[in-house]
Write a protein that holds these residues in place. Structure first.
Motif, PDB file in Angstrom:
ATOM      1  N   TYR A 253       0.862  -1.184   0.000  1.00  7.07           N
ATOM      2  CA  TYR A 253       0.000   0.000   0.000  1.00  7.07           C
ATOM      3  C   TYR A 253       0.896   1.230   0.000  1.00  7.07           C
ATOM      4  O   TYR A 253       1.728   1.410   0.898  1.00  7.07           O
ATOM      5  N   ILE A 254       0.763   2.049  -1.021  1.00  5.37           N
ATOM      6  CA  ILE A 254       1.588   3.257  -1.112  1.00  5.37           C
ATOM      7  C   ILE A 254       0.687   4.470  -0.881  1.00  5.37           C
ATOM      8  O   ILE A 254      -0.232   4.739  -1.659  1.00  5.37           O
ATOM      9  N   ALA A 255       0.922   5.177   0.224  1.00 10.33           N
ATOM     10  CA  ALA A 255       0.108   6.345   0.583  1.00 10.33           C
ATOM     11  C   ALA A 255       0.856   7.602   0.178  1.00 10.33           C
ATOM     12  O   ALA A 255       1.944   7.870   0.679  1.00 10.33           O
ATOM     13  N   VAL A 256       0.272   8.366  -0.730  1.00 13.79           N
ATOM     14  CA  VAL A 256       0.952   9.534  -1.277  1.00 13.79           C
ATOM     15  C   VAL A 256       0.187  10.802  -0.890  1.00 13.79           C
ATOM     16  O   VAL A 256      -0.986  10.947  -1.216  1.00 13.79           O
ATOM     17  N   GLY A 257       0.866  11.687  -0.178  1.00 12.02           N
ATOM     18  CA  GLY A 257       0.214  12.941   0.221  1.00 12.02           C
ATOM     19  C   GLY A 257      -0.963  12.710   1.141  1.00 12.02           C
ATOM     20  O   GLY A 257      -1.931  13.467   1.134  1.00 12.02           O
ATOM     21  N   ILE A 258      -0.901  11.631   1.920  1.00  7.09           N
ATOM     22  CA  ILE A 258      -1.956  11.290   2.881  1.00  7.09           C
ATOM     23  C   ILE A 258      -1.369  11.448   4.275  1.00  7.09           C
ATOM     24  O   ILE A 258      -0.336  10.847   4.580  1.00  7.09           O
ATOM     25  N   SER A 259      -2.032  12.241   5.120  1.00  2.00           N
ATOM     26  CA  SER A 259      -1.471  12.476   6.453  1.00  2.00           C
ATOM     27  C   SER A 259      -1.614  11.234   7.326  1.00  2.00           C
ATOM     28  O   SER A 259      -0.781  10.969   8.180  1.00  2.00           O
ATOM     29  N   GLY A 260      -2.697  10.469   7.121  1.00  6.52           N
ATOM     30  CA  GLY A 260      -2.865   9.246   7.900  1.00  6.52           C
ATOM     31  C   GLY A 260      -3.809   9.405   9.065  1.00  6.52           C
ATOM     32  O   GLY A 260      -3.542   8.956  10.176  1.00  6.52           O
ATOM     33  N   ALA A 261      -4.935  10.091   8.839  1.00  8.11           N
ATOM     34  CA  ALA A 261      -5.959  10.213   9.878  1.00  8.11           C
ATOM     35  C   ALA A 261      -6.391   8.818  10.311  1.00  8.11           C
ATOM     36  O   ALA A 261      -6.349   7.879   9.512  1.00  8.11           O
ATOM     37  N   ILE A 262      -6.801   8.723  11.572  1.00 12.05           N
ATOM     38  CA  ILE A 262      -7.243   7.441  12.146  1.00 12.05           C
ATOM     39  C   ILE A 262      -8.223   6.739  11.219  1.00 12.05           C
ATOM     40  O   ILE A 262      -8.156   5.544  10.993  1.00 12.05           O
ATOM     41  N   GLN A 263      -9.122   7.527  10.629  1.00 11.86           N
ATOM     42  CA  GLN A 263     -10.170   6.910   9.823  1.00 11.86           C
ATOM     43  C   GLN A 263      -9.606   6.351   8.514  1.00 11.86           C
ATOM     44  O   GLN A 263     -10.110   5.375   7.991  1.00 11.86           O
ATOM     45  N   HIS A 264      -8.508   6.914   8.026  1.00 14.80           N
ATOM     46  CA  HIS A 264      -7.864   6.322   6.845  1.00 14.80           C
ATOM     47  C   HIS A 264      -7.093   5.065   7.260  1.00 14.80           C
ATOM     48  O   HIS A 264      -7.183   4.026   6.601  1.00 14.80           O
ATOM     49  N   GLN A 265      -6.389   5.169   8.385  1.00 18.61           N
ATOM     50  CA  GLN A 265      -5.620   4.008   8.865  1.00 18.61           C
ATOM     51  C   GLN A 265      -6.519   2.788   9.083  1.00 18.61           C
ATOM     52  O   GLN A 265      -6.120   1.660   8.820  1.00 18.61           O
ATOM     53  N   ALA A 266      -7.743   3.043   9.544  1.00 15.30           N
ATOM     54  CA  ALA A 266      -8.676   1.944   9.799  1.00 15.30           C
ATOM     55  C   ALA A 266      -8.939   1.144   8.531  1.00 15.30           C
ATOM     56  O   ALA A 266      -9.264  -0.040   8.595  1.00 15.30           O
ATOM     57  N   GLY A 267      -8.766   1.777   7.383  1.00 18.58           N
ATOM     58  CA  GLY A 267      -9.066   1.095   6.127  1.00 18.58           C
ATOM     59  C   GLY A 267      -7.888   0.405   5.488  1.00 18.58           C
ATOM     60  O   GLY A 267      -8.066  -0.324   4.502  1.00 18.58           O
TER      61      GLY A 267
END
Lengths: 308, 249
Positions: A253-267
């Motif tokens: 999983y490559i996260a680009v320009g994503i801060s990583g909010a809890i709700q994104h991490q959950a996914g």
């Protein structure tokens, strides 16, 4: 003791989510039947009959089931459930829409989004957006379950189940299909992809997602997005990875320009390898990334594309 | 027409939750509680229908302990007209909540029920669909657009592949997704006014519903933690690590 798995499909293709669901069901060590509800869906029935570990495929093929609306499909599933101890579906928007309705018709609880099977009646499921895992025992004789497909591998496709037509028809006078806008993409589906590259607010606008698409094409990857990117209107909602979007667990999983909010991490936090590319070195995404690159994504993406 | 909206009291979405040391459940002592965000969107949608002159009355219902009055008052401050608390703390799993709500629906006879698609504590995503089954009403879950006309409601739903639009006969049940609307904040005068709006309390007995347990919570554990890995200095180093160390490309 027998299991009825509800097939996820679009009348033409059996969706991969069904394979993960069958694999979860197989951990209960009971005979498995797949139910295909649709219209002109014989091709799906044939694909379902090839799923490993399945004994029977039931096919309810009728125009009344064309859009698989919950009002009548739930009645059909509840009626067929009399011969089964478990009714299991993928935790997709279709499964989530239909199965609670089935459970209520059967007067039993539903165990949502299981990530592990502990025993015949005990399951593990995430609560609080995945910040805790609950172990739940069902006290009902019939168990209605949805499966978080990213938590289970796909079943094989070397089976040869018998196909049995099911002539039960429930009409639906209460709701009517009007239209559908489905994203068309050459790339793999998010929930089935082994590599995903996702963009966040840092992408700046929707056009810049083409930078991700070029890298995705090199990797055979799906393209996802954070809620921030969807809410900002960069890309449509079906690309959203996160608690309220799709839950994914690819190999990379490559996260680009994503801060990583809890709700994104959950996914996405169950992905095998996580790469974070962000110019803010304090971004929370780096705390869960296996490989972090603090850099400007607009310089990184073209270079990444050329090196792959 | 009458619109019925449900709200659930849950842990505030900004709070980082803790699992109790004995692993029995999540620790809710001295934690900030709030209206479930999806329920707030449901209230907002109902209020907008009232502002458009489509809804004539908004009844807000919660199932929970007496402290859930706080969340009902919040909904009243946002624009609901009156509130009903079904006071029940035992066996409040989705099916039982749906059974209680079904009785309220039977008594109130709303044309439209708007609910959150899921609560952010249990994440079940069940109650709306179960209520629809028990009331034999049509349902449109995960709504991102709702428009009411004559005797039907047209709802655009967020589904895995994109968007789907359905038309439902009223009475119907709609559950909200995040992009349906952006809820307003309650103004101070409205918060004051909400204190005088009617709030009735009923019990499961009053509604003639006997609740039995369908599930048992055996334990709650924190999820496995991921730890931060390494920072790479260049794109070339990243590609090399992915190829030769992680072996994923």
């Amino acid at each position: 003791m027998a299991i009825l798995v509800i097939a996820e499909h679009d009348n033409q293709q059996l969706k991969p989510a069904t394979l993960n669901t069958v694999n979860a069901a197989s951990q209960l060590n009971q005979p498995i039947s797949i139910l295909v509800i649709g219209s002109d869906c014989q091709a799906v029935a044939e694909q379902a009959s090839a799923v490993s570990g399945v004994d029977t495929v039931l096919v309810a093929d009728n125009a009344a089931y064309q859009h698989q609306l919950a009002e009548n499909t739930a009645k059909l599933i509840a009626e067929l459930a009399s011969d089964f101890d478990y009714v299991i579906a993928a935790g997709t928007t279709t499964g989530k829409n239909t199965l609670p309705r089935v459970a209520a018709l059967l007067d039993v609880a539903q165990i949502s989004d299981i990530v592990a099977v502990k025993s015949a009646d005990t399951f593990v499921r995430p609560i609080y957006a995945g910040n805790a895992l609950a172990t739940i025992q069902s006290l009902d004789s019939k168990k209605v379950i949805t499966v978080r497909t990213s938590a289970f591998d796909a079943a094989g496709t070397d089976g040869s189940a018998t196909i049995t037509p099911c002539g039960l028809v429930h009409a639906n006078a209460q709701s009517e299909f009007v239209s559908e806008e489905l994203a068309v993409s050459e790339r793999p589906e998010l929930t089935a992809a082994s590599v995903i590259i996702s963009g966040g607010r840092g992408m700046g606008n929707g056009e810049n997602f083409s930078l991700l698409e070029k890298v995705a094409d090199k990797l055979g990857a799906a393209v996802g997005a954070s809620r921030a990117a969807v809410d900002a209107g960069f890309v449509p909602n079906d690309m959203q990875v996160g608690q309220t979007g799709k839950i994914v667990a690819p190999d990379l999983y490559i996260a680009v320009g994503i801060s990583g909010a809890i709700q994104h991490q959950a996914g996405m936090k169950d992905s095998k390898v996580i790469v974070a590319i962000n110019k803010d070195e304090e971004a929370p995404i780096f705390q869960i990334a296996d490989y972090g690159l603090v850099a400007d994504l607009f310089e990184v993406l073209p270079e990444l594309e050329s090196l792959l | 027409m009458k619109v019925l909206v449900t709200v659930k009291r849950v842990i505030d979405y900004n709070v980082k939750i803790r699992v109790k040391p004995d692993g029995s459940d999540v620790d809710l002592t001295n934690v900030k509680m709030a209206v479930n965000p999806f329920c707030e969107i449901a209230v907002e949608e109902a209020v907008r229908l009232k502002e458009k002159g489509i809804a004539s009355e908004i009844v807000v219902v919660s199932v929970g302990g007496s402290e859930a009055q706080e969340q009902l008052r919040t909904a009243l401050a946002l624009g609901a007209d009156r509130a009903i608390l079904v006071e029940s703390t035992a066996n409040t799993e989705s099916l039982n909540v749906a059974k209680l709500l079904a009785k309220v629906v039977e008594q109130e006879q709303p044309s439209l029920v708007i609910m959150g698609k899921q609560a952010i504590d249990s994440d079940n995503n069940q109650t709306g669909q179960m209520l629809a089954a028990l009331c034999d009403m049509p349902q449109a879950t995960f709504a991102s657009e709702v428009s009411v006309a004559d005797n039907s409601v047209t709802v655009t739903r967020e589904i895995d592949g994109g968007l789907q639009t359905l038309s439902l006969q009223l009475p119907a049940i709609v559950t909200t997704d995040l992009r349906l609307n952006e809820p307003r904040y309650a103004s101070l005068p409205n918060i004051m006014k909400a204190k005088c709006k009617p709030l009735a309390t009923v019990t499961p007995d009053d509604l003639g519903v006997t609740l039995s347990a369908h599930t048992q919570l055996l334990g709650v554990n924190p999820p496995p933690q991921r730890s931060a890995g390494v920072k790479v200095k260049s794109v070339a180093e990243l590609v090399d690590k992915l190829k030769n160390e992680a072996k994923v490309i």
